[in-house]
Design a protein around this motif. Structure first.
Motif, PDB file in Angstrom:
ATOM      1  N   GLU A   1       0.829  -1.201   0.000  1.00 20.28           N
ATOM      2  CA  GLU A   1       0.000   0.000   0.000  1.00 20.28           C
ATOM      3  C   GLU A   1       0.866   1.255   0.000  1.00 20.28           C
ATOM      4  O   GLU A   1       0.571   2.217  -0.713  1.00 20.28           O
ATOM      5  CB  GLU A   1      -0.936  -0.014   1.207  1.00 20.28           C
ATOM      6  CG  GLU A   1      -2.034  -1.059   1.126  1.00 20.28           C
ATOM      7  CD  GLU A   1      -2.828  -1.210   2.406  1.00 20.28           C
ATOM      8  OE1 GLU A   1      -2.597  -0.437   3.367  1.00 20.28           O
ATOM      9  OE2 GLU A   1      -3.697  -2.107   2.457  1.00 20.28           O
ATOM     10  N   THR A   2       1.939   1.241   0.785  1.00 22.75           N
ATOM     11  CA  THR A   2       2.859   2.380   0.818  1.00 22.75           C
ATOM     12  C   THR A   2       3.505   2.583  -0.542  1.00 22.75           C
ATOM     13  O   THR A   2       3.601   3.717  -1.029  1.00 22.75           O
ATOM     14  CB  THR A   2       3.942   2.166   1.902  1.00 22.75           C
ATOM     15  OG1 THR A   2       3.313   2.032   3.172  1.00 22.75           O
ATOM     16  CG2 THR A   2       4.929   3.324   1.930  1.00 22.75           C
ATOM     17  N   LEU A   3       3.934   1.506  -1.170  1.00 21.49           N
ATOM     18  CA  LEU A   3       4.546   1.594  -2.497  1.00 21.49           C
ATOM     19  C   LEU A   3       3.563   2.155  -3.520  1.00 21.49           C
ATOM     20  O   LEU A   3       3.920   3.019  -4.324  1.00 21.49           O
ATOM     21  CB  LEU A   3       5.050   0.222  -2.944  1.00 21.49           C
ATOM     22  CG  LEU A   3       5.709   0.163  -4.315  1.00 21.49           C
ATOM     23  CD1 LEU A   3       6.908   1.093  -4.379  1.00 21.49           C
ATOM     24  CD2 LEU A   3       6.111  -1.265  -4.634  1.00 21.49           C
ATOM     25  N   ALA A   4       2.322   1.703  -3.476  1.00 26.41           N
ATOM     26  CA  ALA A   4       1.305   2.218  -4.400  1.00 26.41           C
ATOM     27  C   ALA A   4       1.081   3.709  -4.172  1.00 26.41           C
ATOM     28  O   ALA A   4       0.938   4.479  -5.134  1.00 26.41           O
ATOM     29  CB  ALA A   4       0.002   1.448  -4.230  1.00 26.41           C
ATOM     30  N   GLU A   5       1.092   4.137  -2.930  1.00 28.38           N
ATOM     31  CA  GLU A   5       0.924   5.562  -2.613  1.00 28.38           C
ATOM     32  C   GLU A   5       2.109   6.377  -3.137  1.00 28.38           C
ATOM     33  O   GLU A   5       1.923   7.455  -3.714  1.00 28.38           O
ATOM     34  CB  GLU A   5       0.802   5.725  -1.100  1.00 28.38           C
ATOM     35  CG  GLU A   5       0.482   7.130  -0.665  1.00 28.38           C
ATOM     36  CD  GLU A   5       0.306   7.217   0.838  1.00 28.38           C
ATOM     37  OE1 GLU A   5       0.861   8.162   1.427  1.00 28.38           O
ATOM     38  OE2 GLU A   5      -0.378   6.356   1.414  1.00 28.38           O
ATOM     39  N   ILE A   6       3.310   5.864  -2.968  1.00 25.68           N
ATOM     40  CA  ILE A   6       4.500   6.553  -3.472  1.00 25.68           C
ATOM     41  C   ILE A   6       4.443   6.653  -4.993  1.00 25.68           C
ATOM     42  O   ILE A   6       4.737   7.703  -5.572  1.00 25.68           O
ATOM     43  CB  ILE A   6       5.785   5.837  -3.015  1.00 25.68           C
ATOM     44  CG1 ILE A   6       5.983   6.026  -1.519  1.00 25.68           C
ATOM     45  CG2 ILE A   6       6.993   6.326  -3.799  1.00 25.68           C
ATOM     46  CD1 ILE A   6       7.083   5.170  -0.923  1.00 25.68           C
ATOM     47  N   GLU A   7       4.066   5.572  -5.657  1.00 27.71           N
ATOM     48  CA  GLU A   7       3.978   5.595  -7.111  1.00 27.71           C
ATOM     49  C   GLU A   7       2.930   6.602  -7.583  1.00 27.71           C
ATOM     50  O   GLU A   7       3.131   7.283  -8.588  1.00 27.71           O
ATOM     51  CB  GLU A   7       3.672   4.197  -7.644  1.00 27.71           C
ATOM     52  CG  GLU A   7       4.862   3.264  -7.533  1.00 27.71           C
ATOM     53  CD  GLU A   7       4.539   1.834  -7.916  1.00 27.71           C
ATOM     54  OE1 GLU A   7       3.347   1.466  -7.992  1.00 27.71           O
ATOM     55  OE2 GLU A   7       5.494   1.063  -8.127  1.00 27.71           O
ATOM     56  N   ASP A   8       1.827   6.728  -6.859  1.00 28.10           N
ATOM     57  CA  ASP A   8       0.797   7.705  -7.220  1.00 28.10           C
ATOM     58  C   ASP A   8       1.313   9.135  -7.071  1.00 28.10           C
ATOM     59  O   ASP A   8       1.067   9.984  -7.925  1.00 28.10           O
ATOM     60  CB  ASP A   8      -0.449   7.530  -6.353  1.00 28.10           C
ATOM     61  CG  ASP A   8      -1.288   6.333  -6.761  1.00 28.10           C
ATOM     62  OD1 ASP A   8      -1.081   5.807  -7.873  1.00 28.10           O
ATOM     63  OD2 ASP A   8      -2.146   5.929  -5.952  1.00 28.10           O
ATOM     64  N   THR A   9       2.033   9.403  -5.987  1.00 28.26           N
ATOM     65  CA  THR A   9       2.483  10.768  -5.736  1.00 28.26           C
ATOM     66  C   THR A   9       3.680  11.167  -6.582  1.00 28.26           C
ATOM     67  O   THR A   9       3.965  12.350  -6.734  1.00 28.26           O
ATOM     68  CB  THR A   9       2.821  10.989  -4.245  1.00 28.26           C
ATOM     69  OG1 THR A   9       3.827  10.080  -3.852  1.00 28.26           O
ATOM     70  CG2 THR A   9       1.589  10.798  -3.375  1.00 28.26           C
ATOM     71  N   THR A  10       4.397  10.189  -7.141  1.00 28.54           N
ATOM     72  CA  THR A  10       5.544  10.509  -8.001  1.00 28.54           C
ATOM     73  C   THR A  10       5.211  10.331  -9.473  1.00 28.54           C
ATOM     74  O   THR A  10       6.103  10.424 -10.323  1.00 28.54           O
ATOM     75  CB  THR A  10       6.764   9.628  -7.661  1.00 28.54           C
ATOM     76  OG1 THR A  10       6.420   8.258  -7.864  1.00 28.54           O
ATOM     77  CG2 THR A  10       7.228   9.843  -6.245  1.00 28.54           C
ATOM     78  N   TRP A  11       3.964  10.062  -9.778  1.00 35.24           N
ATOM     79  CA  TRP A  11       3.469   9.903 -11.147  1.00 35.24           C
ATOM     80  C   TRP A  11       4.172   8.778 -11.890  1.00 35.24           C
ATOM     81  O   TRP A  11       4.261   8.775 -13.116  1.00 35.24           O
ATOM     82  CB  TRP A  11       3.587  11.190 -11.945  1.00 35.24           C
ATOM     83  CG  TRP A  11       2.913  12.365 -11.330  1.00 35.24           C
ATOM     84  CD1 TRP A  11       1.725  12.385 -10.683  1.00 35.24           C
ATOM     85  CD2 TRP A  11       3.380  13.705 -11.320  1.00 35.24           C
ATOM     86  NE1 TRP A  11       1.421  13.647 -10.257  1.00 35.24           N
ATOM     87  CE2 TRP A  11       2.438  14.479 -10.644  1.00 35.24           C
ATOM     88  CE3 TRP A  11       4.521  14.320 -11.818  1.00 35.24           C
ATOM     89  CZ2 TRP A  11       2.586  15.844 -10.451  1.00 35.24           C
ATOM     90  CZ3 TRP A  11       4.667  15.671 -11.629  1.00 35.24           C
ATOM     91  CH2 TRP A  11       3.707  16.415 -10.962  1.00 35.24           C
TER      92      TRP A  11
END
Length: 75
Positions: free
Chosen positions: A27-37
């Motif tokens: 979940e953290t990785l998915a959030e990071i990927e979303d915020t870094t496009w």
């Protein structure tokens, strides 16, 4: 027999805890990927690249893993 049963139960509990931690990390990785496009930084053989999401450049000068990339200056 009791020791074996306790040992198995302990391993089952440890495995369940690890599954929860793995899911939290995903979940953290998915959030990071979303915020870094989807932009990532990679270093290959001492050269650094900014790897962009698919479709961001029509004719990319470099690709990394099949994705368009920009090479950073080594200066």
């Amino acid at each position: 027999m009791r020791w074996l049963s306790a040992s198995i139960q302990s391993r089952i509990e440890t495995l369940a805890t690890l599954h929860v931690r793995i899911e939290q990390r995903r979940e953290t990785l998915a959030e990071i990927e979303d915020t870094t496009w989807g932009v990532t930084l990679r270093e290959i053989d001492g050269e650094r690249f900014v790897v962009l999401p698919d479709g961001t450049l029509d004719d990319p000068p470099w690709t990394v893993g099949g994705r368009p990339a920009l090479k950073l200056s080594s200066k």
